[in-house]
Design a protein around this motif. Structure first.
Motif, PDB file in Angstrom:
ATOM      1  N   UNK A  86      24.800  20.987 -14.562  1.00 13.12           N
ATOM      2  CA  UNK A  86      24.291  19.720 -15.079  1.00 13.12           C
ATOM      3  C   UNK A  86      22.777  19.797 -15.184  1.00 13.12           C
ATOM      4  N   UNK A  87      22.214  18.944 -16.025  1.00 20.59           N
ATOM      5  CA  UNK A  87      20.761  18.895 -16.199  1.00 20.59           C
ATOM      6  C   UNK A  87      20.324  17.433 -16.240  1.00 20.59           C
ATOM      7  N   UNK A  88      19.310  17.096 -15.441  1.00 21.28           N
ATOM      8  CA  UNK A  88      18.764  15.749 -15.398  1.00 21.28           C
ATOM      9  C   UNK A  88      17.463  15.727 -16.187  1.00 21.28           C
ATOM     10  N   UNK A  89      17.377  14.817 -17.163  1.00 23.84           N
ATOM     11  CA  UNK A  89      16.224  14.745 -18.056  1.00 23.84           C
ATOM     12  C   UNK A  89      15.109  13.919 -17.424  1.00 23.84           C
ATOM     13  N   UNK A  90      14.011  14.558 -17.063  1.00 22.72           N
ATOM     14  CA  UNK A  90      12.831  13.855 -16.578  1.00 22.72           C
ATOM     15  C   UNK A  90      11.868  13.636 -17.744  1.00 22.72           C
ATOM     16  N   UNK A  91      10.986  12.648 -17.585  1.00 21.78           N
ATOM     17  CA  UNK A  91       9.999  12.314 -18.619  1.00 21.78           C
ATOM     18  C   UNK A  91      10.655  12.084 -19.971  1.00 21.78           C
ATOM     19  N   UNK A  92      11.756  11.337 -19.941  1.00 23.09           N
ATOM     20  CA  UNK A  92      12.466  10.987 -21.167  1.00 23.09           C
ATOM     21  C   UNK A  92      12.117   9.577 -21.609  1.00 23.09           C
ATOM     22  N   UNK A  93      10.931   9.095 -21.191  1.00 21.51           N
ATOM     23  CA  UNK A  93      10.536   7.717 -21.488  1.00 21.51           C
ATOM     24  C   UNK A  93       9.076   7.620 -21.919  1.00 21.51           C
ATOM     25  N   UNK A  94       8.610   8.604 -22.678  1.00 25.03           N
ATOM     26  CA  UNK A  94       7.218   8.601 -23.107  1.00 25.03           C
ATOM     27  C   UNK A  94       6.833   7.368 -23.902  1.00 25.03           C
ATOM     28  N   UNK A  95       7.784   6.801 -24.646  1.00 25.35           N
ATOM     29  CA  UNK A  95       7.518   5.605 -25.452  1.00 25.35           C
ATOM     30  C   UNK A  95       6.997   4.449 -24.603  1.00 25.35           C
ATOM     31  N   UNK A  96       7.387   4.419 -23.312  1.00 29.36           N
ATOM     32  CA  UNK A  96       7.023   3.308 -22.422  1.00 29.36           C
ATOM     33  C   UNK A  96       5.644   3.492 -21.803  1.00 29.36           C
ATOM     34  N   UNK A  97       4.968   4.585 -22.133  1.00 33.08           N
ATOM     35  CA  UNK A  97       3.652   4.875 -21.576  1.00 33.08           C
ATOM     36  C   UNK A  97       2.641   4.960 -22.728  1.00 33.08           C
ATOM     37  N   UNK A  98       1.643   5.740 -22.553  1.00 33.45           N
ATOM     38  CA  UNK A  98       0.673   5.976 -23.630  1.00 33.45           C
ATOM     39  C   UNK A  98       0.671   7.476 -23.924  1.00 33.45           C
ATOM     40  N   UNK A  99       1.654   7.928 -24.721  1.00 34.91           N
ATOM     41  CA  UNK A  99       1.852   9.376 -24.887  1.00 34.91           C
ATOM     42  C   UNK A  99       0.822  10.061 -25.775  1.00 34.91           C
ATOM     43  N   UNK A 100       0.024   9.268 -26.474  1.00 31.09           N
ATOM     44  CA  UNK A 100      -0.938   9.874 -27.387  1.00 31.09           C
ATOM     45  C   UNK A 100      -0.390  10.045 -28.785  1.00 31.09           C
ATOM     46  N   UNK A 101       0.832   9.540 -29.037  1.00 31.72           N
ATOM     47  CA  UNK A 101       1.464   9.599 -30.348  1.00 31.72           C
ATOM     48  C   UNK A 101       2.068   8.229 -30.652  1.00 31.72           C
ATOM     49  N   UNK A 102       2.169   7.869 -31.924  1.00 35.00           N
ATOM     50  CA  UNK A 102       2.710   6.546 -32.278  1.00 35.00           C
ATOM     51  C   UNK A 102       4.226   6.527 -32.395  1.00 35.00           C
ATOM     52  N   UNK A 103       4.929   7.066 -31.387  1.00 30.37           N
ATOM     53  CA  UNK A 103       6.390   6.950 -31.442  1.00 30.37           C
ATOM     54  C   UNK A 103       6.837   5.805 -30.535  1.00 30.37           C
ATOM     55  N   UNK A 104       7.981   5.231 -30.876  1.00 33.45           N
ATOM     56  CA  UNK A 104       8.437   4.044 -30.171  1.00 33.45           C
ATOM     57  C   UNK A 104       9.821   4.181 -29.572  1.00 33.45           C
ATOM     58  N   UNK A 105      10.418   3.035 -29.242  1.00 34.00           N
ATOM     59  CA  UNK A 105      11.709   2.940 -28.572  1.00 34.00           C
ATOM     60  C   UNK A 105      12.786   3.718 -29.331  1.00 34.00           C
ATOM     61  N   UNK A 106      12.886   3.477 -30.636  1.00 34.11           N
ATOM     62  CA  UNK A 106      13.942   4.110 -31.423  1.00 34.11           C
ATOM     63  C   UNK A 106      13.736   5.620 -31.546  1.00 34.11           C
ATOM     64  N   UNK A 107      12.486   6.049 -31.668  1.00 32.76           N
ATOM     65  CA  UNK A 107      12.214   7.487 -31.718  1.00 32.76           C
ATOM     66  C   UNK A 107      12.683   8.167 -30.425  1.00 32.76           C
TER      67      UNK A 107
END
Length: 287
Positions: free
Chosen positions: A164-185
């Motif tokens: 199994x693999x657990x995805x960490x940092x799969x919520x960049x949209x909720x922070x300030x990632x430096x890119x204009x991607x959002x919830x749907x992206x």
């Protein structure tokens, strides 16, 4: 171990023409040699076989989350969440011999300069700093760039015996990632990553990203959550519980006698850990 053929089979072989007998004899020898081997050995689950989650022992998963220090293989837990880079194949083999389920933690939306594959990310997808020391967000819209690197991260897990693999940092949209991607992206990316993990024989799990649980619970097999009791977010994880999927929960503060009442009541598998995620743990009692 001796195999005795029925009399009818012996008579059938005796009446075969000589040429046919010569063709069949080698196959009969191979069958005779292999049958005892398969009949006397228990079937082993191969490395990379997806982790089954349907029937936890005793109805409650005991789990351990360790990302620092030599892995304590003597911890009384059914599931181990580990760093696939730091852990050794010797340690994972020891856990597999004990029948433990192994999940690797992989940052899917970020990289750190210390990561072995850091140079594979071009400057165009490198974003702002994350909470992880030396970490930076990635542009999850660039699946064409990120997919091959993630595939190799997942293959490392499979090669070391994880299921199994657990995805960490799969919520960049909720922070300030430096890119204009959002919830749907982020939804599109997380689902693609989950499909990729499955295609490589790994069961995908979601770390935190609580705001997207309702949308993503059908796409993932389990959830890992940090401090939903302290943050008062536990109810948002119920789509996993309602679907019969495990929620592995950790609190870093507070007494187990206090927060376990809430988390175990929700149906979570809960532990208290140090924030360093070393070997120490204090589990909640099962319900």
């Amino acid at each position: 171990m001796r195999i005795r053929l029925p009399a009818s089979a012996v008579r059938a072989v005796a009446t075969l023409p000589a040429a046919a007998f010569r063709r069949l004899a080698p196959a009969a020898v191979v069958l005779t040699l292999l049958t005892p081997l398969y009949g006397c050995r228990a079937e082993l689950v191969p490395p990379g076989a997806p982790t089954p989650w349907a029937s936890p022992p005793g109805g409650y998963w005991r789990w351990q989350w360790q990302l620092r220090g030599p892995v304590d293989t003597g911890v009384d837990a059914d599931v181990f969440l580990l760093d696939p880079v730091r852990v050794t194949s010797t340690e994972t083999a020891a856990l597999r011999r004990q029948g433990r389920r192994l999940a690797c933690q992989v940052p899917v939306g970020s990289y750190a300069g210390s990561d072995p594959d850091a140079t594979r990310f071009p400057a165009a997808v490198r974003g702002a700093a994350t909470r992880r020391s030396g970490g930076h967000w990635l542009d999850v819209r660039r699946w064409d760039v990120l997919r091959p690197v993630l595939a190799d991260r997942f293959r490392l897990c499979r090669g070391k015996g994880f299921g199994a693999v657990a995805f960490a940092d799969a919520d960049g949209y909720a922070h300030r990632p430096g890119f204009p991607f959002g919830f749907d992206d982020q939804l599109v990316f997380n689902r693609r990553a989950a499909d990729l993990a499955r295609s490589l024989g790994l069961s995908p799990g979601l770390v935190d990203d609580v705001a997207q649980v309702v949308a993503l619970a059908p796409d993932f097999d389990f959830a890992v959550n940090q401090e939903c009791v302290r943050l008062r977010q536990c109810a948002k994880l119920l789509p996993f519980v309602d679907a019969g999927k495990p929620v592995f929960h950790v609190e870093f503060t507070g007494a187990t006698g206090v927060f376990c009442v809430t988390s175990v009541g929700y149906g979570f598998s809960s532990i208290r850990k140090n924030r360093t995620l070393d070997a120490w743990r204090r589990p909640c009692p099962p319900p």
